[in-house]
Every structure is written in structure tokens, then in C-alpha cells.
Scaffold this active site. Structure first.
Site, PDB file in Angstrom:
ATOM      1  N   HIS A  95     -25.013   5.189   3.781  1.00  0.00           N
ATOM      2  CA  HIS A  95     -25.992   4.637   2.835  1.00  0.00           C
ATOM      3  C   HIS A  95     -27.040   5.670   2.446  1.00  0.00           C
ATOM      4  O   HIS A  95     -27.458   6.515   3.242  1.00  0.00           O
ATOM      5  CB  HIS A  95     -26.627   3.351   3.371  1.00  0.00           C
ATOM      6  CG  HIS A  95     -27.514   3.498   4.570  1.00  0.00           C
ATOM      7  ND1 HIS A  95     -28.856   3.803   4.475  1.00  0.00           N
ATOM      8  CD2 HIS A  95     -27.272   3.342   5.892  1.00  0.00           C
ATOM      9  CE1 HIS A  95     -29.401   3.818   5.680  1.00  0.00           C
ATOM     10  NE2 HIS A  95     -28.453   3.556   6.570  1.00  0.00           N
ATOM     11  N   ASP A 105     -31.439   8.454   9.228  1.00  0.00           N
ATOM     12  CA  ASP A 105     -30.739   7.192   8.982  1.00  0.00           C
ATOM     13  C   ASP A 105     -30.961   6.838   7.502  1.00  0.00           C
ATOM     14  O   ASP A 105     -31.970   6.248   7.164  1.00  0.00           O
ATOM     15  CB  ASP A 105     -31.311   6.114   9.912  1.00  0.00           C
ATOM     16  CG  ASP A 105     -30.795   4.713   9.608  1.00  0.00           C
ATOM     17  OD1 ASP A 105     -29.760   4.585   8.930  1.00  0.00           O
ATOM     18  OD2 ASP A 105     -31.449   3.746  10.021  1.00  0.00           O
ATOM     19  N   GLU A 148     -28.972  -0.399   1.935  1.00  0.00           N
ATOM     20  CA  GLU A 148     -28.507  -0.849   3.246  1.00  0.00           C
ATOM     21  C   GLU A 148     -29.654  -1.396   4.086  1.00  0.00           C
ATOM     22  O   GLU A 148     -29.474  -2.357   4.841  1.00  0.00           O
ATOM     23  CB  GLU A 148     -27.839   0.317   3.986  1.00  0.00           C
ATOM     24  CG  GLU A 148     -27.123  -0.079   5.289  1.00  0.00           C
ATOM     25  CD  GLU A 148     -27.997   0.034   6.529  1.00  0.00           C
ATOM     26  OE1 GLU A 148     -27.546  -0.371   7.612  1.00  0.00           O
ATOM     27  OE2 GLU A 148     -29.147   0.523   6.422  1.00  0.00           O
ATOM     28  N   GLU A 149     -30.828  -0.798   3.962  1.00  0.00           N
ATOM     29  CA  GLU A 149     -31.941  -1.156   4.836  1.00  0.00           C
ATOM     30  C   GLU A 149     -32.500  -2.544   4.575  1.00  0.00           C
ATOM     31  O   GLU A 149     -33.310  -3.043   5.362  1.00  0.00           O
ATOM     32  CB  GLU A 149     -33.059  -0.107   4.714  1.00  0.00           C
ATOM     33  CG  GLU A 149     -32.677   1.295   5.164  1.00  0.00           C
ATOM     34  CD  GLU A 149     -32.382   1.401   6.655  1.00  0.00           C
ATOM     35  OE1 GLU A 149     -32.523   0.394   7.371  1.00  0.00           O
ATOM     36  OE2 GLU A 149     -32.003   2.495   7.111  1.00  0.00           O
ATOM     37  N   HIS A 180     -36.274   5.202  11.696  1.00  0.00           N
ATOM     38  CA  HIS A 180     -37.177   4.192  11.131  1.00  0.00           C
ATOM     39  C   HIS A 180     -38.639   4.552  11.385  1.00  0.00           C
ATOM     40  O   HIS A 180     -39.512   3.692  11.426  1.00  0.00           O
ATOM     41  CB  HIS A 180     -36.848   2.787  11.639  1.00  0.00           C
ATOM     42  CG  HIS A 180     -35.599   2.228  11.047  1.00  0.00           C
ATOM     43  ND1 HIS A 180     -35.438   0.901  10.720  1.00  0.00           N
ATOM     44  CD2 HIS A 180     -34.424   2.829  10.696  1.00  0.00           C
ATOM     45  CE1 HIS A 180     -34.227   0.693  10.215  1.00  0.00           C
ATOM     46  NE2 HIS A 180     -33.597   1.867  10.195  1.00  0.00           N
TER      47      HIS A 180
END
Length: 355
Positions: free
Chosen positions: A63, A180, A212-213, A322
Site C-alpha cells: 500500500h 509502513d 490501506e490505513e 505509525h
């Protein structure tokens, strides 16, 4: 060798959910020799030039987006209320630098406001907790009028961390943001470049997904477009080597590519894992295995497409995801790429499904 500039540019690119355009620009700049298609969500589709159209289709997924915020409102004193896009580590957010992208494309630096101890009550000092809904951005303005009229900031503007990445030449450790899942995207980009002239036994379509998140939305679309028979899903996986011993940890820096068996959205295909591990053993590629109590990847959506899609989830260990600042290791990224290349060059659906 993976181009270090490609890693840095992908990680530095501005791209919270729904605003992945700058990230896709970097992808296009490094994959100029490929036919790249897109859709209205900023998902990217990159087909291997040797695809024939009558063989099993393997989707490569990662992603594009990173956790961010969106401007909700602008207050009279010039501070800016925000709404999270993705799951932040709340305690890490105050005092950090962000960029707000206006409708004209200008990016304005902002700080998450943090009250100094001098102005906190005794109760506030005792219960020093951070709540995302209480946080505001400060762009250095003194009024709402300055924010709106001079800076052009408005509700709906996206917000992402401001971080400049680097790679330590002595340790091979990467520093930066958005591992990420920009590292997963880099892995796919490198795989496509290495396999460009290879005659593969399957058709391969890379699908770099948006959003995606905030619920794996992009992969819901890409899996319907690609209609894969199998999928390799790449992720910047949260490293746990600072919290557990060597027998308990499942995602450590410099210990190889992570193979994921289970998480909150997905149960692995054991035949696919066994096939990949046998290739890793034969090529001396280091692997580590994870059974997760939480978390998810796009495999949660892709695996449920059509009549079900066997997925292999490969992770690049990344510390402090994150949050603004991450660490990862070049050798783990290389292990991920090398294993995926072996899987695609020697892909055997019969062994995977019946072995």
C-alpha cells in the site's frame, strides 16, 4: 543492489490516505520502462512485460499511503483541529512536525501543539494523557484570518509527517518515516525491475494500493481488477525485537524477511508458506515467522476475492511504525526482494496447493 535514492524518495513522499499522488509520481519515475495504469483511487497497476494472458495471475500488493490527519476546522486563535487518518501511536504525536497540503499544492509546516508544564494544573500533570481529539496544529499564526486568507488552509486539507530519511553507510540501517508501507512498495518496484527480462512461469501484476490505513479500501478494488489466482503481499511489519527475547520475538531487525502466518484479518495458506520457505532454505535467505495477535494487511481483502486467493505475506521489520520516525535494515529489505524473486521464478501452483 536496491537504489538508495529510490528508498529515500519513496519514504519521504507526502501521501496520507486519499492523497497518494506524490508517491505514485515517485513510482512512475523509477519504473519508466513499464506500462503503468491507474484508477480513480490512485491505485497503480504494473504488468510484467512477459505476461501472456492465459496463465495463473500473481498479484504483488503493497500500500502507498501512510498514517496522517485531515484538517477539520480552524479556530479563532489560528490553531487547527484535525481528524486522524489511520491508527497513530497517540503519545508520540505532540510536538512533532507535520506538513499541511493546501488545495494549490503548497505545503505548510505545522507543529502539534503541546502545553508546557508551566501552564498545566496539578491535576493535568498527574494525569498526563494524550487524546487525539484534543490535539491541534499550530502553523505559527495568530488568528483564523491569517490561516485562511494568508496561508490558504481549509477543511479537508491532508496532513502528513515531515521527516527526511537517510541510510547509515556503516550499519545499513534506514531512518525515516512511512516504512509502513513504502518499504513494501520499494520491494515490489525492485522485484519488477529485476524480473523485467525474465521468462516467468506465471503472469505477474503489481498493484500498489491506496487507502490501506483506513480500512484496506484500495486492495478491495485492486483485487477485483486484477482477479489474481495467488498474491504476494508486502508490508513494513512492526518490529518487536526491543520488547521480547530471541525466542519470543517474531520481527527483528537484521534477522531476515518476516513470513506472516496469522493476524486479525487473515489466516495464511500453509502450502504457500512451505513453498516459500523451501526456496529460502535452498538460497540461504534468512526468514523469521510471525503469528500476530493483532494488526492486518491487504491480504485480509485479497484472500477473500473471487473463489479465494492464497496469499503469502512478506514483511520488512520496521521499528516504531505509525509514528514519525522508523528504523529498518537494508539487508532485511534485500532478503524480502530475493525471496519474492525466487518464488516468482519458480512458481508452481500444483506444489503450493497440493504439496
Amino acid at each position: 543492489m536496491i537504489e538508495r535514492s529510490m528508498i529515500r524518495e519513496m519514504c519521504d513522499a507526502f501521501g496520507p490516505p486519499g492523497f497518494e499522488g506524490p508517491v505514485t509520481d515517485v513510482v512512475r519515475s523509477y519504473l519508466k520502462d513499464f506500462n503503468i495504469r491507474t484508477d480513480h483511487m490512485h491505485n497503480l497497476y504494473i504488468a510484467h512485460p512477459g505476461n501472456q494472458g492465459n496463465r495463473p495471475v500473481i498479484q504483488l500488493d503493497a500500500h502507498l499511503d501512510e498514517v496522517g490527519f485531515m484538517v477539520q476546522s480552524i479556530r479563532a486563535n489560528g490553531t487547527i483541529a484535525i481528524v486522524p487518518m489511520g491508527g497513530w501511536v497517540t503519545s508520540s504525536v505532540p510536538s512533532q512536525l507535520f506538513l499541511i497540503q493546501t488545495r494549490t499544492g503548497e505545503r505548510i509546516r505545522a507543529i502539534i501543539a503541546s502545553k508546557p508544564p508551566h501552564f498545566k494544573t496539578a491535576l493535568e500533570k498527574q494525569n498526563d494523557q494524550v487524546h487525539l481529539e484534543d490535539l491541534v496544529l499550530d502553523v505559527g499564526a495568530c488568528s483564523r484570518e491569517d490561516v485562511v486568507n494568508l496561508m490558504g488552509i481549509a477543511p479537508g486539507d491532508p496532513v502528513a509527517p515531515q521527516v527526511v530519511s537517510s541510510i547509515d553507510p556503516s550499519t545499513g540501517v534506514i531512518f525515516g518515516k512511512a516504512f509502513d508501507n513504502r518499504l513494501g512498495c520499494v520491494a515490489i518496484m525492485e522485484i519488477m525491475r529485476r524480473l523485467k527480462s525474465e521468462q516467468l512461469p506465471v503472469d505477474v501484476v503489481a498493484a500498489l494500493a491506496a487507502q490501506e490505513e483506513i480500512g484496506m479500501r484500495g486492495a478491495t478494488v485492486t483485487s477485483q481488477v486484477v482477479k489474481p489466482d495467488f498474491a504476494l503481499v508486502f508490508e513494513g511489519s512492526p518490529a518487536d525485537d526491543l520488547y521480547f527475547d530471541e525466542h519470543t520475538r517474531q520481527c527483528a531487525l537484521k534477522q531476515g524477511v518476516q513470513i506472516r502466518h496469522f493476524d486479525a484479518s487473515y489466516v495464511s495458506h500453509r502450502g504457500f508458506i512451505d513453498f516459500a520457505q523451501s526456496l529460502a532454505d535452498g538460497s540461504n535467505i534468512r526468514t523469521q515467522h510471525a503469528v500476530r495477535r493483532g494488526g492486518s494487511t491487504n491480504a485480509g481483502k485479497i484472500s477473500l476475492t473471487g473463489k479465494a486467493v492464497p496469499c503469502l505475506v512478506l514483511g520488512i521489520p520496521s521499528r516504531f511504525i505509525h509514528t514519525h520516525h522508523n528504523f529498518a535494515a537494508l539487508e532485511d529489505l534485500e532478503a524480502c526482494v530475493s525471496l519474492a524473486v525466487e518464488v516468482l521464478k519458480k512458481f508452481d501452483p500444483e506444489v503450493i496447493c497440493n504439496g
